[in-house]
Design a protein around this motif. Structure first.
Motif, PDB file in Angstrom:
ATOM      1  N   UNK A  11      56.503  25.023   6.170  1.00 27.72           N
ATOM      2  CA  UNK A  11      56.914  24.942   7.581  1.00 27.72           C
ATOM      3  C   UNK A  11      56.823  26.306   8.249  1.00 27.72           C
ATOM      4  N   UNK A  12      57.290  27.343   7.566  1.00 30.92           N
ATOM      5  CA  UNK A  12      57.236  28.699   8.113  1.00 30.92           C
ATOM      6  C   UNK A  12      55.799  29.175   8.273  1.00 30.92           C
ATOM      7  N   UNK A  22      61.228  39.547   4.038  1.00 34.58           N
ATOM      8  CA  UNK A  22      61.531  38.119   4.015  1.00 34.58           C
ATOM      9  C   UNK A  22      61.562  37.574   2.590  1.00 34.58           C
ATOM     10  N   UNK A  23      61.889  36.322   2.493  1.00 38.54           N
ATOM     11  CA  UNK A  23      61.994  35.639   1.203  1.00 38.54           C
ATOM     12  C   UNK A  23      60.695  35.770   0.411  1.00 38.54           C
ATOM     13  N   UNK A  24      60.830  35.804  -0.903  1.00 40.40           N
ATOM     14  CA  UNK A  24      59.698  36.111  -1.784  1.00 40.40           C
ATOM     15  C   UNK A  24      58.460  35.262  -1.504  1.00 40.40           C
ATOM     16  N   UNK A  25      58.643  33.964  -1.251  1.00 42.28           N
ATOM     17  CA  UNK A  25      57.484  33.088  -1.094  1.00 42.28           C
ATOM     18  C   UNK A  25      56.708  33.351   0.188  1.00 42.28           C
ATOM     19  N   UNK A  26      57.280  34.126   1.120  1.00 39.41           N
ATOM     20  CA  UNK A  26      56.544  34.475   2.335  1.00 39.41           C
ATOM     21  C   UNK A  26      55.657  35.703   2.148  1.00 39.41           C
ATOM     22  N   UNK A  27      55.826  36.409   1.038  1.00 35.55           N
ATOM     23  CA  UNK A  27      55.056  37.633   0.837  1.00 35.55           C
ATOM     24  C   UNK A  27      53.554  37.348   0.815  1.00 35.55           C
ATOM     25  N   UNK A  85      51.723  40.559   2.058  1.00 38.08           N
ATOM     26  CA  UNK A  85      52.344  41.676   1.357  1.00 38.08           C
ATOM     27  C   UNK A  85      51.883  41.704  -0.094  1.00 38.08           C
ATOM     28  N   UNK A  86      51.611  40.537  -0.633  1.00 37.08           N
ATOM     29  CA  UNK A  86      50.898  40.398  -1.895  1.00 37.08           C
ATOM     30  C   UNK A  86      49.597  39.671  -1.584  1.00 37.08           C
ATOM     31  N   UNK A  87      48.506  40.146  -2.127  1.00 39.17           N
ATOM     32  CA  UNK A  87      47.208  39.590  -1.783  1.00 39.17           C
ATOM     33  C   UNK A  87      47.130  38.108  -2.111  1.00 39.17           C
TER      34      UNK A  87
END
Length: 428
Positions: free
Chosen positions: A101-102, A123-128, A133-135
């Motif tokens: 959703x995000x 933000x929360x890890x899964x948004x990285x 922020x992570x490739x």
């Protein structure tokens, strides 16, 4: 000894844990009464929205294929828009989780050359991976969307000067994460979010403000959309699904933002009149109807676990006495062994998979090993009793959920029991 205590003892809970738990609960009656009042207000709000939109048995029939003329889906989206006081809403089973959703809301409302700002830290890890922020393939970064972050101050307050200096001509969207995620920081109240939105709008009136509302719905009488957010976003297998919604997510906001979101979720030109609800409309309506009281049960469990562990000297966020702004309780346990013991207690209280031993393992979207206790009727439903956390210092566990308070109480007591048995907690 009464029959309830006898029942608890057959489930492995010692007299010492029972006595300690009752002592803690004796001091929480006033807090619990306040939670019940908020739940009653939000229950009335949901019922009023359903009545206004003339919810009927016809709304429970599903559709297949394209999903044209799905009166249940369309009415439910109007109900959500009224509950959250927004112009429009997108409530779909095609949205697979909160992160989806995000990601949908972000990618729909940001274009190449735009910049996204988080004024509340990482933000929360899964948004990285969503942000880049992570490739990861198809991240915002890969599409030329930049990201800027201003951390909260050490006391959890906003860095007003840092935020002012970060906003620039490219700043298109500000993302505010209401809950703490995997961080030992305070959750933001709706009033704090409103203050932040007003500050940002004074600097750049046309910026889009999106609030990650996961874990916060129905905790207060207001939602971030009541204080100026253009979009509020969340998951149906968290608070608003009431433990009954089998999947899905929601985005509530301005008509312009929602129109873009549906184009991103499906395809440009198809609009909001497509997307079959299959056979789950009844569960989505009933889950929303139950959500205020289910959230109240989860909040009571969170206050109980905070009180029980803080009394034993553990660092908890929020503290046991603080007002609540989401259902998550973080507890700094200090070691992998303590996280494993705590999670084994929560898992042991589950109606589903109680025999499973939680172990840390890789999980999609996370950079660290994650341990999780969750015996859910709906897989991954964090409004059901669960606990999880990344295996990294300070070895904090994040407790949440509980469709009923008696279940939450059982889980907390079993966590205390397992910790005591391992010599990680003393009840003396």
């Amino acid at each position: 000894m009464d029959k309830l205590d006898e029942m608890y003892m057959t489930m492995g809970i010692s007299p010492a844990v029972l006595s300690y738990s009752e002592k803690i609960l004796d001091g929480l009656a006033e807090r619990f009464s306040k939670i019940d009042r908020i739940a009653e207000f939000n229950q009335a709000k949901v019922i009023r929205a359903m009545q206004k939109n003339r919810v009927s048995a016809a709304c429970f029939a599903g559709t297949t294929g394209y999903g044209h003329d799905d009166v249940g889906r369309d009415t439910l989206e109007q109900v959500y828009a009224d509950v959250f006081h927004t112009e429009a809403a997108l409530v779909r089973t095609q949205i697979t989780c909160g992160t989806h959703a995000l990601a949908t809301a972000l990618s729909a409302n940001l274009l190449p050359g735009d910049e996204m700002l988080s004024p509340v830290g990482k933000p929360y890890d899964t948004l990285e991976e969503v942000i880049g922020l992570r490739n990861s393939a198809c991240s915002l970064k890969e599409f030329g969307i930049s990201y800027r972050q201003i951390d909260l101050k050490e006391d959890g307050s906003f860095d007003w000067d840092g935020i002012r200096n970060a906003i620039n001509d490219r700043t298109k969207l500000v993302e505010i994460q209401r809950s703490k995620g995997y961080a030992m920081r305070p959750t933001l109240s709706v009033d704090q979010i409103g203050e932040l939105i007003s500050f940002i709008r004074d600097i750049k009136p046309d910026v889009i403000v999106m609030v990650d509302n996961c874990y916060g719905e129905f905790v207060e009488e207001k939602e971030p959309s009541d204080v100026g957010a253009d979009m509020v976003v969340g998951s149906l297998i968290k608070n608003p699904g009431g433990g009954i919604a089998p999947t899905g997510g929601y985005i509530c906001g301005t008509q312009e933002c929602i129109d873009r979101c549906i184009n991103r979720l499906s395809a440009p030109g198809l609009g909001q009149d497509i997307g079959a609800s299959l056979t789950v409309n009844t569960q989505l309506y009933q889950g929303l109807f139950l959500a205020p009281t289910v959230v109240a049960s989860a909040l009571k469990g969170a206050i109980f676990v905070a009180s029980a562990y803080e009394e034993r000297g553990f660092h908890v966020v929020p503290s046991a006495a603080e007002d609540r702004h989401d259902i998550i309780q973080s507890i700094e346990l200090g070691s992998p062994e303590a996280m494993e013991a705590f999670c084994s207690g929560i898992q042991g209280a589950a109606p589903v998979d109680s025999f499973v031993t939680p172990v840390a393992a890789p999980m999609a979207g996370y950079d660290d090993l994650v341990i999780m206790a969750a015996g859910d009727f709906v897989q991954g439903s964090s409004i059901e009793l669960s606990a999880d956390g990344p295996m990294r210092e300070p070895y904090a566990i994040y407790y949440q959920g509980g469709l009923t308070f008696p279940h939450a109480k059982l889980g907390v007591m079993l966590s205390l029991q397992r910790m005591a048995e391992k010599g990680l907690l003393s009840l003396n």
